[in-house]
Write a protein that holds these residues in place. Structure first.
Motif, PDB file in Angstrom:
ATOM      1  N   TYR A   1       7.831 -20.243 -17.760  1.00  0.00           N
ATOM      2  CA  TYR A   1       7.508 -19.801 -16.398  1.00  0.00           C
ATOM      3  C   TYR A   1       7.744 -18.315 -16.223  1.00  0.00           C
ATOM      4  N   SER A   2       8.910 -17.848 -16.607  1.00  0.00           N
ATOM      5  CA  SER A   2       9.189 -16.412 -16.503  1.00  0.00           C
ATOM      6  C   SER A   2       8.625 -15.651 -17.702  1.00  0.00           C
TER       7      SER A   2
ATOM      8  N   GLU B   1      14.170 -23.240 -18.811  1.00  0.00           N
ATOM      9  CA  GLU B   1      13.583 -23.308 -17.466  1.00  0.00           C
ATOM     10  C   GLU B   1      12.965 -24.681 -17.218  1.00  0.00           C
ATOM     11  N   ASN B   2      12.470 -24.880 -16.006  1.00  0.00           N
ATOM     12  CA  ASN B   2      11.737 -26.108 -15.698  1.00  0.00           C
ATOM     13  C   ASN B   2      10.795 -25.849 -14.537  1.00  0.00           C
ATOM     14  N   ALA B   3       9.965 -26.835 -14.227  1.00  0.00           N
ATOM     15  CA  ALA B   3       8.879 -26.638 -13.269  1.00  0.00           C
ATOM     16  C   ALA B   3       9.378 -26.351 -11.860  1.00  0.00           C
ATOM     17  N   SER B   4      10.611 -26.701 -11.559  1.00  0.00           N
ATOM     18  CA  SER B   4      11.207 -26.318 -10.280  1.00  0.00           C
ATOM     19  C   SER B   4      11.859 -24.962 -10.494  1.00  0.00           C
ATOM     20  N   TYR B   5      11.093 -23.898 -10.227  1.00  0.00           N
ATOM     21  CA  TYR B   5      11.427 -22.560 -10.718  1.00  0.00           C
ATOM     22  C   TYR B   5      12.876 -22.123 -10.461  1.00  0.00           C
ATOM     23  N   GLY B   6      13.419 -22.470  -9.325  1.00  0.00           N
ATOM     24  CA  GLY B   6      14.753 -21.974  -8.974  1.00  0.00           C
ATOM     25  C   GLY B   6      15.880 -22.635  -9.737  1.00  0.00           C
TER      26      GLY B   6
ATOM     27  N   GLY C   1      16.293 -23.061 -13.088  1.00  0.00           N
ATOM     28  CA  GLY C   1      16.413 -22.754 -14.516  1.00  0.00           C
ATOM     29  C   GLY C   1      17.852 -22.503 -14.937  1.00  0.00           C
TER      30      GLY C   1
END
Ligand code: THU
Length: 133
Positions: A24-25, A47-52, A54
Motif C-alpha cells: 500500500y505504501s 501492512e494490510n488493506a485497512s491502511y491505518g 499497518g
C-alpha cells in the motif's frame, strides 16, 4: 554496549527490509537491533488493506525481542527500500524507549545518538510509577 558495529546492523536491517510486506505504501522498512545480551533481532513492516492498521518494522522487531525471552535493546537502526538509514516514526520512538537499555544507541541519518537524541523528555514507565507511588 560499546563498539557497536553499525555497518553489520545496517546490513541486517537491509536483509529484513527485503521481507517487508508494503503493497500500500510501497515503502518497505527493515529494522535491526542488538539486545543488551548481544542477540541480533530484526523486523520488517507488514501492512494490510485497512491502511491505518499497518505494523511498523519496529513492531515486529519488538515481537522478536519478546519471543527471544525479552530483554533490552542496546543498539538499533532501520532502513528504507534503498537501504538508506531512516528515522523511526514517532510511535516507534516511543516503542523503542519502552525497551531501550540505559546505554541505548541508534544510528540515524545524522549519525549515532542516544534515546534523548531522538525522543527528548520521553514519557515512559517511570512516569507511571511516579503516579502510582
Ligand atoms: N514505517 C516503519 O515500518 N517504521 C518507521 O519507523 C517508519 C514507517 C512503515 C510504516 C508503513 O508501512 C510505511 O513505513 C510507510 O509509512
Amino acid at each position: 554496549m560499546s563498539d557497536v558495529d553499525f555497518g553489520m546492523l545496517t546490513e541486517a536491517a537491509r536483509q529484513a527490509m527485503r521481507h517487508a510486506y508494503a503493497p500500500y505504501s510501497r515503502f518497505p522498512v527493515g529494522a535491526a537491533a542488538l539486545t543488551a545480551q548481544g542477540l541480533l533481532i530484526t523486523g520488517c513492516n507488514v501492512e494490510n488493506a485497512s491502511y491505518g492498521l499497518g505494523q511498523c518494522a519496529e513492531n515486529t522487531l519488538v515481537g522478536q525481542l519478546q519471543l527471544a525471552g525479552g530483554g533490552e535493546i542496546a543498539a538499533f537502526t532501520c532502513v528504507n527500500a534503498a537501504g538508506e538509514t531512516i528515522m523511526p516514526c514517532g510511535r516507534c520512538r516511543q516503542l523503542l524507549n519502552e525497551f531501550a537499555s540505559a546505554d541505548f544507541q541508534i544510528l540515524t541519518p545524522e549519525g549515532v545518538t542516544d534515546m534523548a537524541g531522538i525522543l527528548p523528555q520521553a514519557f515512559g514507565p517511570q512516569d507511571l510509577e511516579e503516579v502510582s507511588s
